[in-house]
Design a protein around this motif. Sequence first.
Motif, short mmCIF file in Angstrom:
data_model
loop_
_atom_site.label_atom_id
_atom_site.label_comp_id
_atom_site.label_asym_id
_atom_site.label_seq_id
_atom_site.Cartn_x
_atom_site.Cartn_y
_atom_site.Cartn_z
N ASN A 182 0.78 -1.09 -0.09
CA ASN A 182 -0.26 -0.10 -0.09
C ASN A 182 0.78 1.34 -0.04
O ASN A 182 0.26 2.20 -0.55
CB ASN A 182 -1.01 -0.12 1.31
CG ASN A 182 -2.26 -0.79 0.99
OD1 ASN A 182 -2.64 -0.92 0.09
ND2 ASN A 182 -2.65 -1.40 2.20
N VAL A 183 1.93 1.23 0.64
CA VAL A 183 2.79 2.28 0.73
C VAL A 183 3.30 2.71 -0.57
O VAL A 183 3.20 3.89 -1.04
CB VAL A 183 4.07 2.17 1.55
CG1 VAL A 183 5.22 3.33 1.53
CG2 VAL A 183 3.66 1.82 3.14
N PHE A 184 3.97 1.71 -1.35
CA PHE A 184 4.37 1.98 -2.60
C PHE A 184 3.43 2.32 -3.85
O PHE A 184 3.54 3.25 -4.57
CB PHE A 184 5.16 0.80 -3.15
CG PHE A 184 6.69 0.66 -2.63
CD1 PHE A 184 7.61 1.61 -2.82
CD2 PHE A 184 6.89 -0.30 -1.84
CE1 PHE A 184 8.95 1.71 -2.25
CE2 PHE A 184 8.18 -0.40 -1.04
CZ PHE A 184 9.04 0.63 -1.41
N CYS A 185 2.05 1.61 -3.51
CA CYS A 185 0.96 2.35 -4.47
C CYS A 185 0.71 3.70 -4.05
O CYS A 185 0.20 4.51 -5.08
CB CYS A 185 -0.20 1.53 -3.99
SG CYS A 185 -0.21 -0.28 -4.75
N SER A 186 0.70 4.17 -2.78
CA SER A 186 0.57 5.50 -2.67
C SER A 186 1.48 6.50 -3.23
O SER A 186 1.26 7.56 -3.66
CB SER A 186 0.12 5.76 -1.35
OG SER A 186 -0.57 5.08 -0.42
N TYR A 187 2.70 5.76 -3.13
CA TYR A 187 3.80 6.90 -3.73
C TYR A 187 3.77 6.86 -5.33
O TYR A 187 3.75 8.11 -5.57
CB TYR A 187 5.13 6.12 -3.53
CG TYR A 187 5.71 6.13 -2.11
CD1 TYR A 187 5.11 6.89 -1.00
CD2 TYR A 187 6.63 5.39 -1.80
CE1 TYR A 187 5.65 7.04 0.05
CE2 TYR A 187 7.21 5.28 -0.45
CZ TYR A 187 6.56 5.97 0.49
OH TYR A 187 6.99 6.07 1.88
N SER B 227 -7.67 -1.03 -1.47
CA SER B 227 -7.63 0.29 -0.49
C SER B 227 -8.27 1.49 -1.43
O SER B 227 -8.43 1.14 -2.91
CB SER B 227 -6.30 0.60 -0.23
OG SER B 227 -5.33 0.95 -1.33
N LEU B 228 -8.18 2.58 -1.11
CA LEU B 228 -8.82 3.79 -1.75
C LEU B 228 -7.59 4.32 -2.71
O LEU B 228 -7.89 5.15 -3.47
CB LEU B 228 -9.18 4.91 -0.71
CG LEU B 228 -10.47 4.38 0.11
CD1 LEU B 228 -10.60 5.72 0.96
CD2 LEU B 228 -11.65 4.21 -0.71
N VAL B 229 -6.54 3.78 -2.66
CA VAL B 229 -5.54 4.11 -3.72
C VAL B 229 -5.85 4.03 -5.06
O VAL B 229 -5.73 5.23 -5.86
CB VAL B 229 -4.14 3.44 -3.72
CG1 VAL B 229 -3.12 4.01 -4.45
CG2 VAL B 229 -3.76 3.74 -2.18
N THR B 230 -6.30 3.10 -5.49
CA THR B 230 -7.24 2.79 -6.95
C THR B 230 -7.99 3.85 -7.13
O THR B 230 -8.21 4.27 -8.41
CB THR B 230 -7.50 1.47 -7.04
OG1 THR B 230 -6.39 0.65 -6.75
CG2 THR B 230 -7.94 1.37 -8.81
N VAL B 231 -9.03 4.15 -6.18
CA VAL B 231 -10.11 5.20 -6.43
C VAL B 231 -9.28 6.52 -6.54
O VAL B 231 -9.83 7.25 -7.29
CB VAL B 231 -10.97 5.20 -5.07
CG1 VAL B 231 -11.97 6.07 -5.46
CG2 VAL B 231 -11.80 3.91 -4.98
N LYS B 232 -8.31 6.89 -5.89
CA LYS B 232 -7.50 8.11 -5.92
C LYS B 232 -6.92 8.18 -7.49
O LYS B 232 -7.13 9.28 -8.08
CB LYS B 232 -6.43 8.02 -4.94
CG LYS B 232 -6.71 8.38 -3.73
CD LYS B 232 -5.64 8.69 -2.77
CE LYS B 232 -6.25 8.75 -1.26
NZ LYS B 232 -4.74 8.89 -0.43
N ASP B 233 -6.45 7.07 -7.96
CA ASP B 233 -5.96 6.96 -9.22
C ASP B 233 -7.11 7.26 -10.24
O ASP B 233 -6.69 8.18 -11.63
CB ASP B 233 -5.19 5.51 -9.82
CG ASP B 233 -4.18 5.18 -8.85
OD1 ASP B 233 -3.29 6.22 -8.77
OD2 ASP B 233 -3.99 4.26 -8.45
N ILE B 234 -8.16 6.73 -10.26
CA ILE B 234 -9.11 6.99 -11.18
C ILE B 234 -9.71 8.37 -11.21
O ILE B 234 -10.16 9.00 -12.17
CB ILE B 234 -10.52 6.27 -10.78
CG1 ILE B 234 -9.97 4.61 -11.24
CG2 ILE B 234 -11.71 6.31 -11.79
CD1 ILE B 234 -10.94 3.24 -10.68
N VAL B 235 -9.84 8.97 -9.93
CA VAL B 235 -10.35 10.27 -9.68
C VAL B 235 -9.35 11.40 -10.49
O VAL B 235 -9.64 12.30 -11.36
CB VAL B 235 -10.41 10.73 -8.28
CG1 VAL B 235 -10.66 12.27 -8.24
CG2 VAL B 235 -11.62 9.98 -7.66
#
Length: 467
Positions: free
Chosen positions: A291-296, A415-423
């Motif tokens: 999750n950390v690297f996905c956020s980065y 996690s919400l990381v993928t949602v952030k990417d789509i947004v």
Amino acid sequence: MKNEAISKGLKNIRYTFIAQMIVMGAGVLKTLLIPSFLSVEAYGYWQIYLFYISYIGFFYLGFNDGVLLRYGKYDYDKLPFSVMRTSMYFYLVMLLIFSVVFSLYTSTIQDIDKRIIMSIIAASIVMYGINGVLVYIFLITNQIKLYSFFTSIDQVVVLFSAIYMLMIGNPNYKILIVVSFISKLVLVLVMMYLCKELFWGKLESIANGFREFTKNIECGLVLMLAQIMSMLLTGLGRVLVEYLGNIEEYAYYAFAMSVINIVMVCVTAFATVMYPMMSRVNSDDLPGYFNVFCSYVTIFNAMAVISYFPAEFFVKILFPQYSPMLDYLFVLFILLTWQAKINIVTNAYFRVLRKERQMFGINACGVLIFILIGFPAMFITHSIKAVAICTFFTILLIEIISEMYLRRQLGIRMSLVTVKDIVINIFFIICCITFNLLWGFVIYIIFLIGFLLLNKKTLTELINKIK
């Protein structure tokens, strides 16, 4: 252990980042210079050479990937040189056979320019095969400075050759190809000297050497095929345009991909160190870092796509002859965000977890999906934009499937990381198609500042770890 491995790996990003910045600088200048003095047709042939030389790794049969996977935790002086040295000779014989066979094939090509290009590629098989092993040796043994140097310097040589041709007024893409070949040959000879222990010295028995050779292929073949499939996810679009369009349309699409590749060099800086770094991390800590690297990567992507706006501006001003590509350039930029996540995070985790077969299966499904939707779309519409859109949706689907699979293997939830990417993608598209270039740029800047403020903690953490 985990903190030391991650800290050292992230610090190594500085070296690869510097090297990739050199590549990016050379790439920017080449992207600006070469189309300015080559005709659209000649530029198309130059891009055909670059495209097919990027797939030359198919002839390695995964040998270099096997070295990467089997010796990823070794220091250089701890490598089993004797048996590796013997296996290298089997590898060289195999490459030579492939080179001869491919040379025979090139004689059947009718297009003279393509025949010349393919002949040079055939002659490059042995050279690139050796290069593929040695740069991995530098990488896995943490000789990041050498790895960074040898993966960037030939780009600078080609750039200076392009500048020289521009100065003397003698534009010829064939000269660029020859310079690229010679510079790579010189670099490979230097690397062979630096890694002379892999070529000169006492040999193991033929049986042991052949066993080592086959082990590397058995271990790396699936990973190689998975990587080839991953490349085809974006590469098949170029093949479609090449064979169903004309050379000018191919040049437009290739030029657009060249613009994207300027940004992709930053992705490469991170992706390069991910596997050696994560392979030294305790397996119990892998889920936490995912999750950390996905956020980065999400933060990087949010900042990376802003380069679209100056890219469009410079194309309009400096290369009006390539303006048709602006119809789909923004699509390729959002494709970039998902390709970055695949290269930096998901591919590294597939390797660390030794899930090469699953990686291959998912990527092969992606290639099949693109064939099913991309080929009919291009055939019916004759629209390069349709090809770009099909490529984007294929990459998006493959990344989501890959992430879901890896999360299940690691025992962590989505996690919400993928949602952030789509947004980020949606807002970027709105800025591109709703507003003019200036207002789109200003509105996205405001959005980006807000996004970074909301993710200030993650951004600060990343900066501190790289320092």
